[in-house]
Design a protein around this motif. Structure first.
Motif: not given
Length: 223
Positions: A166-172, A187-193, A209-220
């Motif tokens: 639950e303390q891991i964010l997995y990005v795919g 796990m928590k998850t982030a999806y690259l739109l 999390i849904s994100f369009k680019n890595y700058r946006q992911l970093k800010n979130i």
């Protein structure tokens, strides 16, 4: 920090770089080995729905041997020569998404552990655009005996990171394999739109999390 996460982990193919950059480079190679890849992709589809195996590579070779009507040893050699080793040179000139390296450096500087979990051997991609040296854990799900979306490779990832799921964010970039696989393990998850979702900004309801680019992911993540 996003929901007090302590680690962030990434898929590779289609997540750290655009898949089309690979496809345009391997078109000729794929056509030259089209019979192999068609049968191999069929085997991988089966393996995505198989329980953890004591020897993944042996079982994979056995399945391919049945498809190709050859010996298991010959099938194993073909997988290594055509897929694992044969595709390596095509990754040398592929550029990752913009701000991938900078964002992961920022995550590392913020105290997050960094992980890689891919369905193919990470070493196939060389130094991973300089990211390998930033990683605390870098593994292929095949090593765990099962492919995503099985929760088993995610469990191995969490164990090696030494962090609760639950303390891991997995990005795919795959809802089925990355988002749901990681989510099912807690796990928590982030999806690259991508595609229309990216164009119109439609969020993935299954992901945190849904994100369009890595700058946006970093800010979130680091806000």
């Amino acid at each position: 920090m996003y929901n007090d996460i302590k680690a962030i982990a990434f898929d590779i193919d289609g997540t750290l770089y655009p898949s089309w950059r690979l496809y345009t480079r391997i078109a000729g190679y794929f056509l030259h080995h089209i019979q192999f890849f068609l049968k191999y992709n069929k085997v991988r589809h089966v393996l995505h729905h198989t329980a953890p195996l004591p020897d993944f590579f042996e079982y994979q070779a056995r399945l391919l041997a049945e498809e190709m009507h050859v010996t298991t040893e010959f099938a194993k050699d073909q997988i290594n020569e055509i897929c694992y080793e044969g595709l390596k040179p095509y990754f040398y000139e592929i550029k990752p998404y913009s701000n991938v390296y900078q964002s992961i450096c920022a995550f590392k500087a913020a105290g997050l552990k960094i992980g890689i979990l891919s369905d193919f051997p990470p070493e196939q991609k060389g130094r991973l655009w300089g990211l390998r040296s930033l990683c605390d854990v870098c593994i292929g799900s095949e090593e765990s005996g099962a492919l995503k979306p099985s929760i088993y490779p995610f469990a191995i990832l969490a164990e090696k990171l030494g962090v609760k799921p639950e303390q891991i964010l997995y990005v795919g970039n795959s809802i089925k394999y990355d988002v749901l696989g990681a989510k099912n393990y807690g796990m928590k998850t982030a999806y690259l739109l991508k595609g229309l979702r990216k164009l119109f900004g439609f969020k993935c309801p299954e992901a945190d999390i849904s994100f369009k680019n890595y700058r946006q992911l970093k800010n979130i993540v680091l806000k």
